[in-house]
Design an enzyme around this catalytic site. Structure first.
Site, PDB file in Angstrom:
ATOM      1  N   ARG A 113       0.714  -1.336  -0.255  1.00 53.93           N
ATOM      2  CA  ARG A 113       0.003   0.245  -0.214  1.00 53.93           C
ATOM      3  C   ARG A 113       0.956   1.414  -0.477  1.00 53.93           C
ATOM      4  O   ARG A 113       0.521   2.327  -0.628  1.00 53.93           O
ATOM      5  CB  ARG A 113      -0.439  -0.175   1.090  1.00 53.93           C
ATOM      6  CG  ARG A 113      -1.907  -0.813   1.604  1.00 53.93           C
ATOM      7  CD  ARG A 113      -2.888  -1.002   2.250  1.00 53.93           C
ATOM      8  NE  ARG A 113      -4.309  -2.144   2.535  1.00 53.93           N
ATOM      9  CZ  ARG A 113      -4.929  -2.043   2.679  1.00 53.93           C
ATOM     10  NH1 ARG A 113      -5.054  -1.255   4.081  1.00 53.93           N
ATOM     11  NH2 ARG A 113      -5.573  -2.837   3.339  1.00 53.93           N
ATOM     12  N   ASP A 185      -3.726   4.282   5.017  1.00 52.44           N
ATOM     13  CA  ASP A 185      -2.915   3.928   3.900  1.00 52.44           C
ATOM     14  C   ASP A 185      -3.348   3.319   2.747  1.00 52.44           C
ATOM     15  O   ASP A 185      -2.757   2.835   1.590  1.00 52.44           O
ATOM     16  CB  ASP A 185      -1.745   2.645   4.324  1.00 52.44           C
ATOM     17  CG  ASP A 185      -2.564   1.463   4.398  1.00 52.44           C
ATOM     18  OD1 ASP A 185      -3.540   1.444   4.951  1.00 52.44           O
ATOM     19  OD2 ASP A 185      -1.985   0.307   5.563  1.00 52.44           O
ATOM     20  N   ASP A 186      -5.073   3.115   2.912  1.00 48.67           N
ATOM     21  CA  ASP A 186      -5.813   3.482   1.554  1.00 48.67           C
ATOM     22  C   ASP A 186      -6.344   4.737   1.223  1.00 48.67           C
ATOM     23  O   ASP A 186      -7.599   4.156   0.041  1.00 48.67           O
ATOM     24  CB  ASP A 186      -6.500   1.935   1.511  1.00 48.67           C
ATOM     25  CG  ASP A 186      -7.428   1.869   2.629  1.00 48.67           C
ATOM     26  OD1 ASP A 186      -7.381   3.824   3.483  1.00 48.67           O
ATOM     27  OD2 ASP A 186      -8.685   2.162   2.473  1.00 48.67           O
ATOM     28  N   ASP A 274     -10.918   5.747  15.819  1.00 44.27           N
ATOM     29  CA  ASP A 274     -11.978   7.339  15.373  1.00 44.27           C
ATOM     30  C   ASP A 274     -13.139   7.566  15.973  1.00 44.27           C
ATOM     31  O   ASP A 274     -13.656   8.450  15.955  1.00 44.27           O
ATOM     32  CB  ASP A 274     -12.076   6.498  14.652  1.00 44.27           C
ATOM     33  CG  ASP A 274     -12.710   5.024  13.605  1.00 44.27           C
ATOM     34  OD1 ASP A 274     -13.375   4.905  14.236  1.00 44.27           O
ATOM     35  OD2 ASP A 274     -12.776   5.191  12.380  1.00 44.27           O
ATOM     36  N   HIS A 298     -13.159   2.937   1.838  1.00 43.75           N
ATOM     37  CA  HIS A 298     -13.734   2.159   1.194  1.00 43.75           C
ATOM     38  C   HIS A 298     -15.310   1.553   1.859  1.00 43.75           C
ATOM     39  O   HIS A 298     -15.733   0.596   0.653  1.00 43.75           O
ATOM     40  CB  HIS A 298     -12.951   0.838   0.882  1.00 43.75           C
ATOM     41  CG  HIS A 298     -12.830   0.323   2.665  1.00 43.75           C
ATOM     42  ND1 HIS A 298     -11.845   1.564   2.920  1.00 43.75           N
ATOM     43  CD2 HIS A 298     -13.447  -0.746   2.574  1.00 43.75           C
ATOM     44  CE1 HIS A 298     -11.789   0.526   4.435  1.00 43.75           C
ATOM     45  NE2 HIS A 298     -13.037  -0.596   3.928  1.00 43.75           N
TER      46      HIS A 298
END
Length: 363
Positions: A113, A185-186, A274, A298
């Site tokens: 990634r 990291d995406d 989060d 995503h």
């Protein structure tokens, strides 16, 4: 006699219409009147109708009534278009150097990634990007300027995620920068749009901006003591889309986030990193999340982001959605097999001067 009655009825009808028009032309108190040009056009049309009535015209007078609306419509169309309202001036001038972007990753994704991010958006923003991982990687340190080994567990657990977020928070406070932004990291980060967005808010005020992944506040149980629990509910910005916090707000979070406090706060509600951020900000401090549809994870259908709007987005992502490949839908120089995340295609759309971007490509 019938002819006389018909004439009286017709004149009465036209007179009533004329009276209605006069009432319509009078501006009611408390309501804005017609624009100057519109009022002039309406007045001219009304005068034409009055002249026709005074001349004793019957049926033609009725046509003048319909003609009034035509003239009024033309008067509206002929008015010069109102100039667009000036854009809201920025609350303050900030540069990328004022922003601290924390990228959360794990060692097993350094190649799978991070290399993609280093080739694309991080390549133009190395000074503002800080990579938080869980293992040493000398090769990564050569490619990225700011790599922090958190020494947290590599597991994708609540404790491990909160451990990394705690380090991110402390490093941001140490940096002295104005804005803290967390991404995964995406995520692809459009830094130009991010800086523009953040400049709309004073960094000294309480600002928490991002996108929730749920359609309702999350419900949790807050542990008050060994035997006492308290239900809480609050909104949180999903870390998978990224979120930003002003320095003014981050400093207020310190009693629940600095040092080892973040992990103990996370254990108090037994939720991931989060969610814990949202708990501290919304439930404890009473600051509301500012929702922005410019952040994307995503967990949403990324095919719905229009190609014409890509340059306006702050973050993008890729992955799986409803058991299907989920990424931005766009054409480019790279096939889906070559560029499954579409990040390279997005980067070439935003920065066509990138050396490895093919020239003369229609996106």
């Amino acid at each position: 006699m019938l002819k006389s009655c018909g004439r009286k009825l017709l004149l009465s009808l036209v007179g009533s219409m004329f009276t209605c028009l006069l009432v319509l032309m009078v501006e009611p108190p408390g309501r804005p009147g017609l624009a100057r040009g519109e009022a002039g056009g309406a007045q001219r049309a009304l005068q034409s109708l009055g002249a026709a009535r005074a001349a004793g015209q019957g049926a033609p007078g009725l046509r003048s009534f319909a003609d009034y609306f035509g003239r009024l419509s033309r008067a509206r169309r002929e008015l010069p278009a109102a100039p667009p309202s000036p854009p809201r001036p920025p609350a303050e001038d900030i540069t990328p150097r004022d922003v601290f972007i924390a990228v959360k990753t794990t060692k097993k994704f350094h190649k799978a990634r991070l290399e993609l991010l280093l080739d694309t958006w991080i390549s133009r923003n190395r000074d503002m990007t800080f990579i938080f991982t869980d293992g040493e990687d000398e090769e990564l340190k050569k490619q990225a300027r700011n790599v922090i080994n958190t020494n947290c567990s590599a597991a994708h657990s609540r404790q491990a995620l909160s451990c990394k977020m705690a380090v991110e928070y402390d490093k941001f406070i140490e940096s002295g920068r104005k804005w803290f932004c967390h991404v995964d990291d995406d995520n692809y980060v459009n830094v130009r749009t991010l800086v523009k967005l953040l400049s709309s808010y004073p960094h000294t005020q309480d600002i928490y901006i991002g996108k929730p992944s749920l359609d309702r506040p999350i419900q949790a149980t807050e542990r008050i003591s060994e035997n006492k629990m308290h239900p809480v509910h609050f909104w949180f910005a999903t870390g998978g889309a990224g979120f930003c916090i002003s320095r003014g707000l981050a400093l207020k979070m310190s009693p629940w986030a600095s040092g080892g406090h973040f992990m103990s706060t996370a254990e108090k509600i037994r939720l991931p990193d989060d969610c814990t951020i949202g708990y501290i900000i919304e439930s404890v401090l009473g600051v509301k999340l500012i929702r922005s549809n410019l952040f994307h994870s995503h967990l949403e259908n990324l095919h719905q982001v229009p190609k014409t709007e890509i340059h306006k987005q702050v973050t993008l992502s890729y992955g799986m959605f409803e058991n299907k490949r989920n990424s931005i839908h766009m054409k480019g120089a790279f096939s889906v097999e070559e560029d499954p995340s579409r990040f390279r295609s997005v980067h070439c759309l935003l920065y066509p001067d990138t050396p490895w971007c093919p020239s003369n490509v229609v996106y």
